[in-house]
Design a protein around this motif. Structure first.
Motif, short mmCIF file in Angstrom:
data_model
loop_
_atom_site.label_atom_id
_atom_site.label_comp_id
_atom_site.label_asym_id
_atom_site.label_seq_id
_atom_site.Cartn_x
_atom_site.Cartn_y
_atom_site.Cartn_z
N PHE A 1 -4.56 -6.73 -4.76
CA PHE A 1 -4.03 -6.58 -3.40
C PHE A 1 -4.72 -7.52 -2.43
O PHE A 1 -4.06 -8.22 -1.64
CB PHE A 1 -4.20 -5.14 -2.94
CG PHE A 1 -3.95 -4.93 -1.48
CD1 PHE A 1 -2.67 -5.03 -0.96
CD2 PHE A 1 -5.00 -4.64 -0.62
CE1 PHE A 1 -2.43 -4.85 0.39
CE2 PHE A 1 -4.77 -4.46 0.73
CZ PHE A 1 -3.49 -4.56 1.23
N TRP B 1 0.70 3.65 -3.12
CA TRP B 1 -0.63 4.25 -3.29
C TRP B 1 -0.89 5.35 -2.26
O TRP B 1 -1.30 6.45 -2.59
CB TRP B 1 -1.70 3.16 -3.19
CG TRP B 1 -3.10 3.68 -3.33
CD1 TRP B 1 -3.70 4.13 -4.47
CD2 TRP B 1 -4.08 3.81 -2.29
NE1 TRP B 1 -4.99 4.54 -4.22
CE2 TRP B 1 -5.24 4.33 -2.89
CE3 TRP B 1 -4.08 3.51 -0.94
CZ2 TRP B 1 -6.41 4.58 -2.15
CZ3 TRP B 1 -5.24 3.75 -0.20
CH2 TRP B 1 -6.38 4.29 -0.80
N GLU C 1 7.17 1.61 -6.22
CA GLU C 1 6.45 0.34 -6.38
C GLU C 1 7.41 -0.84 -6.23
O GLU C 1 7.10 -1.83 -5.57
CB GLU C 1 5.79 0.29 -7.76
CG GLU C 1 4.98 -0.98 -8.01
CD GLU C 1 4.38 -1.01 -9.40
OE1 GLU C 1 3.67 -1.99 -9.71
OE2 GLU C 1 4.61 -0.07 -10.19
N PHE D 1 -2.16 -4.81 -9.70
CA PHE D 1 -1.52 -4.49 -8.42
C PHE D 1 -0.01 -4.67 -8.51
O PHE D 1 0.75 -3.81 -8.08
CB PHE D 1 -2.10 -5.41 -7.34
CG PHE D 1 -1.31 -5.45 -6.08
CD1 PHE D 1 -1.24 -4.33 -5.26
CD2 PHE D 1 -0.61 -6.59 -5.71
CE1 PHE D 1 -0.50 -4.36 -4.10
CE2 PHE D 1 0.14 -6.61 -4.56
CZ PHE D 1 0.19 -5.49 -3.76
N LEU E 1 0.80 -1.22 0.00
CA LEU E 1 0.00 0.00 0.00
C LEU E 1 0.84 1.27 0.00
O LEU E 1 0.31 2.37 -0.17
CB LEU E 1 -0.91 0.02 1.24
CG LEU E 1 -2.05 -1.01 1.26
CD1 LEU E 1 -2.66 -1.08 2.65
CD2 LEU E 1 -3.11 -0.66 0.23
N GLN F 1 -3.49 4.94 -9.28
CA GLN F 1 -4.52 3.90 -9.37
C GLN F 1 -4.08 2.69 -8.55
O GLN F 1 -2.91 2.29 -8.60
CB GLN F 1 -4.70 3.48 -10.84
CG GLN F 1 -5.11 4.62 -11.74
CD GLN F 1 -6.60 4.62 -12.03
OE1 GLN F 1 -7.25 3.61 -11.87
NE2 GLN F 1 -7.11 5.75 -12.45
N PHE F 2 -5.00 2.15 -7.79
CA PHE F 2 -4.66 1.00 -6.96
C PHE F 2 -5.58 -0.17 -7.29
O PHE F 2 -6.81 0.00 -7.34
CB PHE F 2 -4.78 1.36 -5.47
CG PHE F 2 -4.19 0.31 -4.55
CD1 PHE F 2 -2.83 0.17 -4.43
CD2 PHE F 2 -5.01 -0.54 -3.84
CE1 PHE F 2 -2.28 -0.78 -3.59
CE2 PHE F 2 -4.48 -1.50 -2.99
CZ PHE F 2 -3.11 -1.62 -2.87
N ASP F 3 -4.98 -1.31 -7.49
CA ASP F 3 -5.72 -2.52 -7.85
C ASP F 3 -6.11 -3.28 -6.58
O ASP F 3 -5.34 -4.09 -6.07
CB ASP F 3 -4.85 -3.39 -8.77
CG ASP F 3 -5.55 -4.69 -9.15
OD1 ASP F 3 -6.78 -4.76 -9.02
OD2 ASP F 3 -4.85 -5.63 -9.56
N TRP F 4 -7.31 -3.00 -6.09
CA TRP F 4 -7.74 -3.61 -4.84
C TRP F 4 -7.99 -5.11 -4.98
O TRP F 4 -7.78 -5.87 -4.03
CB TRP F 4 -8.99 -2.91 -4.32
CG TRP F 4 -8.70 -1.55 -3.77
CD1 TRP F 4 -8.89 -0.35 -4.39
CD2 TRP F 4 -8.13 -1.25 -2.49
NE1 TRP F 4 -8.48 0.69 -3.58
CE2 TRP F 4 -8.01 0.17 -2.40
CE3 TRP F 4 -7.71 -2.04 -1.41
CZ2 TRP F 4 -7.49 0.80 -1.28
CZ3 TRP F 4 -7.20 -1.40 -0.29
CH2 TRP F 4 -7.09 0.00 -0.23
#
Length: 503
Positions: free
Chosen positions: A210, A76, A399, A263, A73, A204-207
């Motif tokens: 994750f 992000w 990242e 992610f 995290l 942008q976060f790929d939930w």
């Protein structure tokens, strides 16, 4: 965030960069301390909380799992609120959780606050590493990473020393309280060191990716933590966890390969240095904390060492770290691959030497092998980081740092559970095998034993049983150290498949 004027020497950097180095060193050291500070006081906590060895190990492994899960995290959150706000917030939460660890009245509450330490502490290392790499010019990065790594290396070493001293003079609770003022100092340093940070952007976060990875990591950890006790796949709980973990990992892999912005960007792993460096980071994680978890209980339970003596003996690992710093900067510049491979082989040699111990090991045996472990760790750590990130583009540093740290922490938690499992399983198996030949009915087949171990009396049989359990436990520890040695040796050749950094 890099300053416009590029100093030609680390000694010529400005006050702000020195404050940055102080901030990352102090925060790294505190984070490393909290992982290991509980190790040396585990026997005392175990007695206070009336917990078994596998139950009390949750205070270590779940802390590392929480760190591993929360680490991705970092990029992000840093993009949303900025590096300054994230570093200040995470250090504040980390200090508060440390305070409540010392105030815990039950094992459940202690584990809960240790998880909090892991969650709040997760961004400390990847964010600090990204800040150093972004703010220092490339020609100073090897030296800056070494100085950044001072805290990362010495934290796990100072933890047992300070923890043992505070527990011996006060109680195990004081080992957690001592972190709080230093944590607040690091928070103040972060506030001023990053005062000019304006680097905010929508990330942008790929939930889905994750959460899928998090579920698979947690499932794997719980299986290893509880599998031996519950009978592995004979238990419905373990079977369900295994099924859930496999499904979650399948979702994670397929989603990463098909999503537009996954992610974990698979293109990171196309960078050979980063891919191999991540594998080596996983192995380095297995080597960093396993011995620091095993040695305190070994020395306390089998040899009767007091907490302070354990901390002093394990301080030899810190001496090894210091000695390595005399060589690691020129080695990381000139022969980084050889330095990395050599560091892994030295750790393998130390693990193999520890596996040759018997129940009559002495202080010097423990001291010189831990010295070698510390020396090998420091020789490998800096070139591992430089080689892994030297070919990675600047926009991927945060990242990449998160993934790198995730794998290192997950390697630590996973291998600690495996090592504890090997120790307990080997202990029970060897105890059962040896007790077959130690009973009143088998007395004719035994070599005459000293009278305290006489098989003709209940007291003698009880004393003999205790000694057999000590010897069986020692075999369990030996097998765990063999596993550590072979893991390090297997990873060493990977260093020579990495590209040397461009000068």
């Amino acid at each position: 965030m890099r300053l416009s004027a590029e100093p030609q020497s680390i000694l010529r950097i400005g006050p702000r960069l020195w404050l940055v180095l102080l901030m990352v060193q102090l925060s790294n050291m505190l984070f490393g301390m909290t992982i290991t500070i509980a190790n040396v006081v585990l026997p005392e906590i175990r007695g206070t909380m009336s917990a078994s060895q596998d139950e009390i190990s949750w205070a270590i492994t779940l802390n590392l799992v929480a760190t591993a899960v929360a680490t991705p995290l970092t990029a992000w959150v840093a993009g949303r609120i900025g590096k300054r706000a994230l570093m200040v917030g995470t250090l504040t939460g980390f200090s508060v959780c440390s305070l409540f660890c010392g105030l815990s009245s039950s094992l459940d509450s202690l584990i809960l606050y240790r998880i909090g330490q892991g969650i709040f502490g997760a961004p400390i290392m990847p964010l600090g590493q990204a800040i150093v790499l972004a703010m220092f010019p490339r020609h100073l990065q090897p030296t800056a990473i070494v100085l950044w790594g001072v805290g990362a290396v010495f934290g796990p070493v100072l933890g047992p020393i300070i923890g043992a001293y505070m527990a011996d003079v006060y109680s195990w609770r004081a080992a957690f309280f001592v972190i709080v003022p230093a944590g607040l100092l690091a928070t103040v340093c972060a506030w001023f060191a990053l005062a000019n940070d304006q680097d905010k952007r929508t990330v942008q976060f790929d939930w889905i990716g994750f959460l899928a990875l998090s579920v698979s990591i947690i499932a794997a950890q719980l299986i290893l933590d509880r599998g031996e006790k519950l009978g592995w796949l004979d238990s419905m709980e373990i079977t369900l966890l295994a099924f859930l973990g496999v499904i979650a990992f399948w979702v994670f892999v397929t989603h990463c390969l098909t999503a537009e912005r996954p992610f974990l960007d698979p293109r990171l792993l196309l960078d050979r240095n980063f891919a191999l460096g991540t594998i080596i980071a996983f192995v380095m994680g297995t080597l960093t904390f396993t011995s620091l978890v095993l040695f305190p209980t070994l020395l306390h339970d089998l040899r009767g060492y007091p907490d302070r003596a354990i901390g002093i003996i394990l301080a030899s690992r810190g001496v090894g770290n210091w000695a390595a710093f005399l060589f690691v900067i020129p080695m990381a510049r000139l022969i980084p691959r050889i330095s990395l491979g050599l560091g892994l082989l030295l750790q393998a040699a130390a693990g193999y030497a520890i596996a040759q111990f018997d129940i009559n090991m002495n202080d010097f045996d423990v001291a010189w092998t831990n010295f070698l472990l510390g020396f090998g760790q420091s020789i490998a750590f800096t070139p591992m980081t430089i080689l892994a990130f030297t070919t990675l583009s600047k926009d991927k540093l945060t990242e990449g740092s998160a993934v790198f740290t995730l794998m290192r922490n997950f390697g630590s938690s996973l291998f600690i559970s495996i090592a504890v499992m090997v120790t307990l399983r080997s202990t029970s198996g060897n105890y059962a095998a040896m007790t077959e030949f130690a009973s009143a009915f088998a007395s004719q087949t035994l070599t005459p034993l000293p009278s305290p171990w006489s098989t003709s009396t209940q007291t003698g049989l009880a004393s003999l049983s205790d000694e057999i359990k000590r010897q069986a436990s020692m075999i369990g520890y030996i097998n765990a150290f063999y596993l550590m040695a072979w893991t390090a040796a297997a990873a060493a050749p990977l260093a020579f498949f990495m590209r040397n950094p461009t000068r």
